[in-house]
Design a protein around this motif. Structure first.
Motif, PDB file in Angstrom:
ATOM      1  N   HIS A 138       0.878  -1.139  -0.056  1.00 35.87           N
ATOM      2  CA  HIS A 138       0.115   0.031  -0.023  1.00 35.87           C
ATOM      3  C   HIS A 138       0.855   1.154  -0.038  1.00 35.87           C
ATOM      4  CE1 HIS A 138      -4.367  -0.570   1.129  1.00 35.87           C
ATOM      5  NE2 HIS A 138      -3.952  -1.660   0.320  1.00 35.87           N
TER       6      HIS A 138
ATOM      7  N   SER B   2      -4.848   0.865  -3.896  1.00 37.58           N
ATOM      8  CA  SER B   2      -4.290   0.328  -2.599  1.00 37.58           C
ATOM      9  C   SER B   2      -3.365   1.577  -2.107  1.00 37.58           C
ATOM     10  CB  SER B   2      -3.103  -0.573  -3.314  1.00 37.58           C
ATOM     11  OG  SER B   2      -2.370  -0.009  -4.449  1.00 37.58           O
TER      12      SER B   2
ATOM     13  N   HIS C  27      -9.341   2.574   4.954  1.00 35.26           N
ATOM     14  CA  HIS C  27      -8.025   2.857   4.080  1.00 35.26           C
ATOM     15  C   HIS C  27      -7.675   4.479   4.800  1.00 35.26           C
ATOM     16  CE1 HIS C  27      -8.116   0.788   0.255  1.00 35.26           C
ATOM     17  NE2 HIS C  27      -9.413   0.552   0.657  1.00 35.26           N
TER      18      HIS C  27
END
Length: 227
Positions: free
Chosen positions: A29, A60, A88
């Motif tokens: 990520h 990502s 996220h």
């Protein structure tokens, strides 16, 4: 303007890995980092609003925001949950200043979404020194120090901020140019030789002004009255 800013040593890879592990950032990520206070002036609600647009183009990504109080964190977490992007978004309380270089090194893009104010945020200097691309709103609070030669300047709404973040995450050639120029700008304005020259100029100007006032009044510049 004289900026006193000391360049920090680069963080060790092991320390960077620990930051990612501490916040459970998935391997592979990219990290978009914000550091600083979470007060409304910083427009972090706009940054959270930008997250879905970034994820649509670059799934990502983890957004790591550092510097809030428990109440401020809870408010932004609720916003992220409403938008369906909470997985996220990592929200962290303030950390010791000595840890900041490691957090900057753990990031791929640094962001400042602030839209109002006059004085440039103090975070801009370490941002520029980090070797990471800086994404900031194209507003007076940023453009006193930043230009489109050393940063990605965006409109101040969520869509514009998202586009700038996507650019910072994907266009490696542009990022290389921006970070090289950021280092040059920082070196010019904040290096010790630049500070010494600026202080010397200030002292010379103050001395000249004092001498001019003394001549206009007929008084000696020296305490003992000598010419």
């Amino acid at each position: 303007m004289v900026n006193h800013f000391e360049f920090e040593e680069r963080a060790a890879a092991e320390a960077v890995a620990l930051v990612r592990a501490r916040h459970q950032i998935e391997p592979g990520h990219k990290v978009v980092l914000y550091t600083g206070s979470f007060v409304p002036l910083q427009a972090l609600d706009v940054l959270i609003d930008a997250v879905p647009g970034v994820l649509a183009a670059y799934p990502s990504v983890t957004f790591l925001l550092v510097g809030g109080t428990d109440v401020e964190i809870a408010t932004l977490r609720r916003q992220a949950q409403r938008l369906g992007v909470a997985a996220h978004v990592v929200l962290e309380r303030s950390i010791p200043q000595k840890e900041m270089p490691t957090y900057l090194a753990a990031a791929d893009v640094l962001v400042s979404p602030r839209r109002r104010g006059i004085n440039p945020p103090g975070k801009l200097l370490p941002y520029l020194a980090s070797g990471r691309p800086v994404v900031a709103t194209n507003t007076l609070v940023h453009t006193q120090l930043l230009s489109d030669g050393c940063a990605i300047l965006t409109p101040s709404d969520a869509a514009g901020l998202a586009k700038g973040l996507i650019v910072g995450l994907t266009y490696s050639l542009l990022v290389s140019k921006l970070t090289a120029e950021a280092a040059r700008v920082l070196g010019h304005y904040c290096s010790k030789p630049a500070r010494d020259a600026a202080y010397a100029e200030i002292i010379a100007a103050a001395t000249a002004a004092q001498a001019s006032r003394a001549r206009s009044t007929g008084r000696s510049l020296w305490p003992d009255g000598r010419a």
